[in-house]
Design an enzyme around this catalytic site. Structure first.
Site, PDB file in Angstrom:
ATOM      1  N   TYR A 122      28.394  36.598  47.575  1.00 21.75           N
ATOM      2  CA  TYR A 122      29.521  36.249  46.708  1.00 21.75           C
ATOM      3  C   TYR A 122      29.057  35.387  45.544  1.00 21.75           C
ATOM      4  CZ  TYR A 122      34.116  34.602  45.204  1.00 21.75           C
ATOM      5  OH  TYR A 122      35.230  34.327  44.445  1.00 21.75           O
ATOM      6  N   LYS A 126      29.122  36.431  41.491  1.00 15.37           N
ATOM      7  CA  LYS A 126      29.914  35.725  40.483  1.00 15.37           C
ATOM      8  C   LYS A 126      29.028  35.179  39.356  1.00 15.37           C
ATOM      9  CE  LYS A 126      33.962  36.532  42.097  1.00 15.37           C
ATOM     10  NZ  LYS A 126      34.927  37.333  41.321  1.00 15.37           N
TER      11      LYS A 126
HETATM   12  N1  LIG Z   1      41.093  32.771  45.846  1.00 14.31           N
HETATM   13  C1  LIG Z   1      40.100  31.998  45.425  1.00 14.31           C
HETATM   14  O1  LIG Z   1      39.891  30.869  45.925  1.00 14.31           O
HETATM   15  C2  LIG Z   1      39.209  32.441  44.298  1.00 14.31           C
HETATM   16  C3  LIG Z   1      38.359  31.501  43.708  1.00 14.31           C
HETATM   17  C4  LIG Z   1      37.531  31.896  42.651  1.00 14.31           C
HETATM   18  C5  LIG Z   1      37.557  33.202  42.220  1.00 14.31           C
HETATM   19  N2  LIG Z   1      38.399  34.091  42.836  1.00 14.31           N
HETATM   20  C6  LIG Z   1      38.363  35.463  42.346  1.00 14.31           C
HETATM   21  O2  LIG Z   1      39.635  35.840  41.893  1.00 14.31           O
HETATM   22  C7  LIG Z   1      39.749  37.260  41.944  1.00 14.31           C
HETATM   23  C8  LIG Z   1      41.052  37.629  42.603  1.00 14.31           C
HETATM   24  O3  LIG Z   1      40.972  37.241  43.971  1.00 14.31           O
HETATM   25  P1  LIG Z   1      42.215  36.691  44.784  1.00 14.31           P
HETATM   26  O4  LIG Z   1      41.907  35.308  45.185  1.00 14.31           O
HETATM   27  O5  LIG Z   1      43.500  36.990  44.049  1.00 14.31           O
HETATM   28  O6  LIG Z   1      42.100  37.529  46.123  1.00 14.31           O
HETATM   29  P2  LIG Z   1      42.871  38.856  46.549  1.00 14.31           P
HETATM   30  O7  LIG Z   1      42.181  39.336  47.770  1.00 14.31           O
HETATM   31  O8  LIG Z   1      44.319  38.597  46.599  1.00 14.31           O
HETATM   32  O9  LIG Z   1      42.606  39.812  45.296  1.00 14.31           O
HETATM   33  C9  LIG Z   1      41.449  40.596  45.178  1.00 14.31           C
HETATM   34  C10 LIG Z   1      41.923  41.987  44.818  1.00 14.31           C
HETATM   35  O10 LIG Z   1      40.793  42.835  44.622  1.00 14.31           O
HETATM   36  C11 LIG Z   1      41.159  44.089  45.126  1.00 14.31           C
HETATM   37  N3  LIG Z   1      40.003  44.909  45.438  1.00 14.31           N
HETATM   38  C12 LIG Z   1      39.076  44.708  46.414  1.00 14.31           C
HETATM   39  N4  LIG Z   1      38.196  45.721  46.419  1.00 14.31           N
HETATM   40  C13 LIG Z   1      38.573  46.585  45.434  1.00 14.31           C
HETATM   41  C14 LIG Z   1      38.076  47.821  44.971  1.00 14.31           C
HETATM   42  N5  LIG Z   1      36.989  48.389  45.504  1.00 14.31           N
HETATM   43  N6  LIG Z   1      38.726  48.436  43.929  1.00 14.31           N
HETATM   44  C15 LIG Z   1      39.819  47.872  43.390  1.00 14.31           C
HETATM   45  N7  LIG Z   1      40.350  46.707  43.787  1.00 14.31           N
HETATM   46  C16 LIG Z   1      39.729  46.065  44.806  1.00 14.31           C
HETATM   47  C17 LIG Z   1      41.951  43.763  46.397  1.00 14.31           C
HETATM   48  O11 LIG Z   1      42.712  44.877  46.828  1.00 14.31           O
HETATM   49  C18 LIG Z   1      42.792  42.597  45.943  1.00 14.31           C
HETATM   50  O12 LIG Z   1      44.035  42.991  45.409  1.00 14.31           O
HETATM   51  C19 LIG Z   1      38.516  37.766  42.726  1.00 14.31           C
HETATM   52  O13 LIG Z   1      37.567  38.234  41.802  1.00 14.31           O
HETATM   53  C20 LIG Z   1      38.026  36.498  43.408  1.00 14.31           C
HETATM   54  O14 LIG Z   1      36.647  36.542  43.695  1.00 14.31           O
HETATM   55  C21 LIG Z   1      39.220  33.744  43.846  1.00 14.31           C
END
Ligand SMILES: NC(=O)c1ccc[n+]([C@@H]2O[C@H](COP(=O)([O-])OP(=O)(O)OC[C@H]3O[C@@H](n4cnc5c(N)ncnc54)[C@H](O)[C@@H]3O)[C@@H](O)[C@H]2O)c1
Length: 214
Positions: A122, A126
Protein backbone atom coordinates in the site's frame (compact mmCIF):
# COMPACT_ATOMS: atom_id res chain seq x y z
CA UNK A 1 -18.74 20.60 -7.45
CA UNK A 2 -21.75 22.89 -7.61
CA UNK A 3 -23.90 21.98 -10.61
CA UNK A 4 -21.52 19.34 -11.89
CA UNK A 5 -22.84 16.15 -13.39
CA UNK A 6 -21.05 13.28 -11.62
CA UNK A 7 -20.36 9.80 -12.93
CA UNK A 8 -19.20 7.11 -10.49
CA UNK A 9 -16.96 4.49 -12.08
CA UNK A 10 -16.30 1.57 -9.72
CA UNK A 11 -16.38 -2.23 -9.51
CA UNK A 12 -19.20 -1.85 -6.96
CA UNK A 13 -22.32 0.33 -7.12
CA UNK A 14 -22.38 3.29 -4.67
CA UNK A 15 -23.57 2.34 -1.17
CA UNK A 16 -25.52 5.58 -0.76
CA UNK A 17 -28.16 7.39 -2.83
CA UNK A 18 -25.76 10.10 -4.03
CA UNK A 19 -27.58 10.30 -7.35
CA UNK A 20 -24.37 9.85 -9.35
CA UNK A 21 -24.60 7.95 -12.65
CA UNK A 22 -22.92 4.62 -11.99
CA UNK A 23 -20.82 2.81 -14.62
CA UNK A 24 -19.26 -0.53 -13.61
CA UNK A 25 -15.55 -0.66 -14.38
CA UNK A 26 -12.52 -2.55 -13.16
CA UNK A 27 -9.73 0.02 -13.27
CA UNK A 28 -7.12 -2.71 -13.76
CA UNK A 29 -8.52 -3.45 -17.20
CA UNK A 30 -7.46 -0.93 -19.88
CA UNK A 31 -10.28 -1.82 -22.32
CA UNK A 32 -12.91 -1.61 -19.60
CA UNK A 33 -11.61 1.81 -18.50
CA UNK A 34 -11.49 3.11 -22.09
CA UNK A 35 -15.08 1.90 -22.77
CA UNK A 36 -16.35 3.54 -19.59
CA UNK A 37 -14.68 6.87 -20.40
CA UNK A 38 -16.09 6.73 -23.97
CA UNK A 39 -19.52 6.15 -22.47
CA UNK A 40 -19.17 9.23 -20.23
CA UNK A 41 -18.01 11.39 -23.13
CA UNK A 42 -20.87 10.18 -25.34
CA UNK A 43 -23.38 10.84 -22.59
CA UNK A 44 -22.04 14.14 -21.19
CA UNK A 45 -20.26 15.57 -24.25
CA UNK A 46 -17.03 16.28 -22.38
CA UNK A 47 -15.19 15.58 -19.13
CA UNK A 48 -13.98 18.63 -17.21
CA UNK A 49 -12.69 16.91 -14.07
CA UNK A 50 -11.58 13.52 -12.78
CA UNK A 51 -11.02 12.26 -9.26
CA UNK A 52 -9.08 8.99 -9.53
CA UNK A 53 -9.76 7.37 -6.16
CA UNK A 54 -9.92 3.60 -6.63
CA UNK A 55 -7.85 1.89 -3.98
CA UNK A 56 -7.52 -0.96 -1.54
CA UNK A 57 -5.12 -1.89 1.21
CA UNK A 58 -3.73 -5.33 1.86
CA UNK A 59 -4.07 -7.10 5.19
CA UNK A 60 -1.08 -6.14 7.35
CA UNK A 61 1.79 -8.53 6.59
CA UNK A 62 5.52 -8.35 7.34
CA UNK A 63 7.26 -7.54 4.05
CA UNK A 64 9.40 -10.66 4.18
CA UNK A 65 6.27 -12.84 4.25
CA UNK A 66 4.17 -10.95 1.69
CA UNK A 67 2.84 -13.09 -1.16
CA UNK A 68 3.61 -11.61 -4.54
CA UNK A 69 -0.07 -12.03 -5.47
CA UNK A 70 -0.96 -9.60 -2.66
CA UNK A 71 1.72 -7.15 -3.82
CA UNK A 72 0.47 -7.42 -7.43
CA UNK A 73 -3.21 -6.91 -6.54
CA UNK A 74 -2.45 -3.78 -4.49
CA UNK A 75 -0.19 -2.23 -7.12
CA UNK A 76 -2.61 -3.23 -9.91
CA UNK A 77 -5.56 -1.36 -8.42
CA UNK A 78 -3.83 1.53 -6.66
CA UNK A 79 -1.19 2.42 -9.26
CA UNK A 80 -1.91 0.70 -12.60
CA UNK A 81 -5.66 1.37 -12.24
CA UNK A 82 -5.23 5.01 -11.30
CA UNK A 83 -2.75 5.47 -14.16
CA UNK A 84 -5.09 3.83 -16.72
CA UNK A 85 -7.94 6.08 -15.57
CA UNK A 86 -5.81 9.24 -15.72
CA UNK A 87 -4.47 8.19 -19.13
CA UNK A 88 -7.90 7.57 -20.67
CA UNK A 89 -9.35 10.81 -19.32
CA UNK A 90 -6.10 12.70 -19.97
CA UNK A 91 -6.21 11.80 -23.68
CA UNK A 92 -9.69 13.27 -23.92
CA UNK A 93 -8.73 16.41 -21.97
CA UNK A 94 -5.57 16.95 -24.03
CA UNK A 95 -7.69 16.86 -27.22
CA UNK A 96 -9.82 19.65 -25.74
CA UNK A 97 -6.79 21.45 -24.27
CA UNK A 98 -8.44 21.78 -20.87
CA UNK A 99 -9.22 19.74 -17.78
CA UNK A 100 -8.32 19.08 -14.16
CA UNK A 101 -7.39 15.75 -12.58
CA UNK A 102 -7.02 14.86 -8.91
CA UNK A 103 -5.56 11.51 -7.84
CA UNK A 104 -6.02 10.26 -4.29
CA UNK A 105 -2.63 9.31 -2.90
CA UNK A 106 -2.09 9.08 0.89
CA UNK A 107 0.04 10.37 3.72
CA UNK A 108 1.39 6.79 3.63
CA UNK A 109 3.17 7.43 0.33
CA UNK A 110 5.51 10.39 0.66
CA UNK A 111 5.11 11.39 4.31
CA UNK A 112 4.91 8.49 6.79
CA UNK A 113 5.02 4.72 7.01
CA UNK A 114 1.73 3.20 8.17
CA UNK A 115 2.11 2.04 11.76
CA UNK A 116 1.86 -0.25 13.50
CA UNK A 117 0.31 -2.17 10.59
CA UNK A 118 2.88 -3.36 8.07
CA UNK A 119 1.67 -2.53 4.56
CA UNK A 120 4.62 -2.24 2.21
CA UNK A 121 2.52 -2.69 -0.93
CA UNK A 122 0.00 0.00 0.00
CA UNK A 123 2.69 2.48 1.02
CA UNK A 124 4.69 1.84 -2.16
CA UNK A 125 1.60 2.11 -4.36
CA UNK A 126 0.73 5.50 -2.89
CA UNK A 127 4.29 6.83 -3.29
CA UNK A 128 3.89 5.72 -6.91
CA UNK A 129 0.68 7.71 -7.26
CA UNK A 130 2.42 10.83 -5.92
CA UNK A 131 5.31 10.43 -8.38
CA UNK A 132 2.92 9.70 -11.24
CA UNK A 133 0.98 12.89 -10.48
CA UNK A 134 4.13 15.01 -10.67
CA UNK A 135 5.11 13.41 -14.00
CA UNK A 136 1.67 13.83 -15.55
CA UNK A 137 1.51 17.41 -14.29
CA UNK A 138 4.84 18.22 -15.91
CA UNK A 139 3.81 16.62 -19.23
CA UNK A 140 0.21 17.82 -19.44
CA UNK A 141 0.19 21.14 -17.59
CA UNK A 142 1.63 23.08 -20.53
CA UNK A 143 -1.18 21.62 -22.68
CA UNK A 144 -3.98 22.84 -20.41
CA UNK A 145 -4.53 19.79 -18.21
CA UNK A 146 -3.74 20.26 -14.52
CA UNK A 147 -2.93 17.19 -12.41
CA UNK A 148 -2.71 17.29 -8.60
CA UNK A 149 -2.95 14.90 -5.65
CA UNK A 150 -4.83 14.82 -2.37
CA UNK A 151 -3.10 12.82 0.36
CA UNK A 152 -5.35 12.13 3.31
CA UNK A 153 -4.51 10.71 6.68
CA UNK A 154 -7.08 8.34 8.15
CA UNK A 155 -10.58 8.92 6.74
CA UNK A 156 -13.79 7.44 8.16
CA UNK A 157 -14.72 5.25 5.19
CA UNK A 158 -15.46 1.54 4.58
CA UNK A 159 -11.71 1.01 4.04
CA UNK A 160 -11.31 1.35 7.84
CA UNK A 161 -14.55 -0.18 9.14
CA UNK A 162 -13.15 -3.70 9.39
CA UNK A 163 -10.29 -2.40 11.57
CA UNK A 164 -12.24 -0.92 14.49
CA UNK A 165 -9.78 -2.30 17.06
CA UNK A 166 -7.13 0.03 15.54
CA UNK A 167 -9.20 3.21 15.63
CA UNK A 168 -8.05 4.39 19.10
CA UNK A 169 -4.40 3.90 18.09
CA UNK A 170 -4.81 5.89 14.90
CA UNK A 171 -6.82 8.74 16.42
CA UNK A 172 -4.32 9.00 19.30
CA UNK A 173 -1.51 9.41 16.75
CA UNK A 174 -3.45 12.21 15.02
CA UNK A 175 -3.09 15.61 16.75
CA UNK A 176 -6.65 16.54 15.74
CA UNK A 177 -7.72 13.30 17.51
CA UNK A 178 -10.17 12.13 14.86
CA UNK A 179 -10.42 10.81 11.32
CA UNK A 180 -11.09 13.08 8.35
CA UNK A 181 -14.63 12.94 7.00
CA UNK A 182 -15.27 11.96 3.37
CA UNK A 183 -16.83 15.42 2.95
CA UNK A 184 -13.55 17.10 3.93
CA UNK A 185 -11.64 15.04 1.36
CA UNK A 186 -14.31 15.77 -1.26
CA UNK A 187 -14.02 19.51 -0.55
CA UNK A 188 -10.24 19.40 -1.09
CA UNK A 189 -10.77 17.53 -4.38
CA UNK A 190 -13.42 19.99 -5.44
CA UNK A 191 -11.08 22.94 -4.80
CA UNK A 192 -8.24 21.32 -6.76
CA UNK A 193 -10.58 20.49 -9.64
CA UNK A 194 -11.90 24.06 -9.89
CA UNK A 195 -10.50 27.32 -11.20
CA UNK A 196 -9.71 28.74 -7.73
CA UNK A 197 -6.69 26.42 -7.61
CA UNK A 198 -5.70 27.38 -11.15
CA UNK A 199 -2.00 27.87 -10.30
CA UNK A 200 -1.68 24.46 -8.59
CA UNK A 201 0.11 21.93 -10.78
CA UNK A 202 1.73 18.76 -9.45
CA UNK A 203 0.70 19.81 -5.93
CA UNK A 204 0.22 17.18 -3.25
CA UNK A 205 -2.29 18.46 -0.74
CA UNK A 206 -1.56 16.68 2.55
CA UNK A 207 -4.58 16.59 4.88
CA UNK A 208 -3.67 14.34 7.79
CA UNK A 209 -4.93 16.14 10.90
CA UNK A 210 -1.29 16.67 11.83
CA UNK A 211 -0.39 12.96 11.86
CA UNK A 212 2.94 13.53 10.11
CA UNK A 213 4.04 16.34 12.46
CA UNK A 214 5.24 14.15 15.30
N1 LIG B 1 -9.81 5.68 4.28
C1 LIG B 1 -8.58 6.13 4.52
O1 LIG B 1 -8.13 6.21 5.69
C2 LIG B 1 -7.69 6.59 3.40
C3 LIG B 1 -6.53 7.30 3.72
C4 LIG B 1 -5.70 7.74 2.68
C5 LIG B 1 -6.03 7.46 1.38
N2 LIG B 1 -7.18 6.76 1.12
C6 LIG B 1 -7.47 6.48 -0.29
O2 LIG B 1 -8.71 7.03 -0.64
C7 LIG B 1 -9.23 6.32 -1.76
C8 LIG B 1 -10.67 5.97 -1.49
O3 LIG B 1 -10.69 5.01 -0.44
P1 LIG B 1 -11.83 4.96 0.66
O4 LIG B 1 -11.20 5.22 1.96
O5 LIG B 1 -13.02 5.78 0.22
O6 LIG B 1 -12.17 3.41 0.68
P2 LIG B 1 -13.35 2.63 -0.06
O7 LIG B 1 -13.02 1.19 0.10
O8 LIG B 1 -14.65 3.12 0.42
O9 LIG B 1 -13.18 3.12 -1.57
C9 LIG B 1 -12.29 2.50 -2.47
C10 LIG B 1 -13.09 2.25 -3.73
O10 LIG B 1 -12.23 1.68 -4.72
C11 LIG B 1 -13.02 0.76 -5.42
N3 LIG B 1 -12.21 -0.23 -6.11
C12 LIG B 1 -11.42 -1.20 -5.57
N4 LIG B 1 -10.89 -1.95 -6.54
C13 LIG B 1 -11.34 -1.45 -7.73
C14 LIG B 1 -11.16 -1.81 -9.08
N5 LIG B 1 -10.37 -2.84 -9.43
N6 LIG B 1 -11.79 -1.07 -10.04
C15 LIG B 1 -12.58 -0.04 -9.69
N7 LIG B 1 -12.80 0.35 -8.43
C16 LIG B 1 -12.19 -0.35 -7.45
C17 LIG B 1 -13.87 0.09 -4.33
O11 LIG B 1 -14.97 -0.60 -4.89
C18 LIG B 1 -14.26 1.27 -3.48
O12 LIG B 1 -15.46 1.87 -3.89
C19 LIG B 1 -8.33 5.08 -1.95
O13 LIG B 1 -7.43 5.35 -2.99
C20 LIG B 1 -7.61 5.00 -0.61
O14 LIG B 1 -6.36 4.36 -0.72
C21 LIG B 1 -8.01 6.33 2.08
Amino acid sequence: MEGARVFALDVRPPQDDSGDTFIPVDVRDAASVADAIDQVVTDAGAIDGLVAAAGLSEEPTPAEHMGIDVWDRTIDVNLRGVFLTCQAVGRHMLERGTGSIVAIASMSGNFIVNAPQQQVAYNASKAGVSAMVRSLAYEWGPRGVRVNAVSPGYVGTPLLTSKTEMHPTWTKATPLARFATPAEVAAACSWLLGNESGFCLGTELLMDGGYSLA
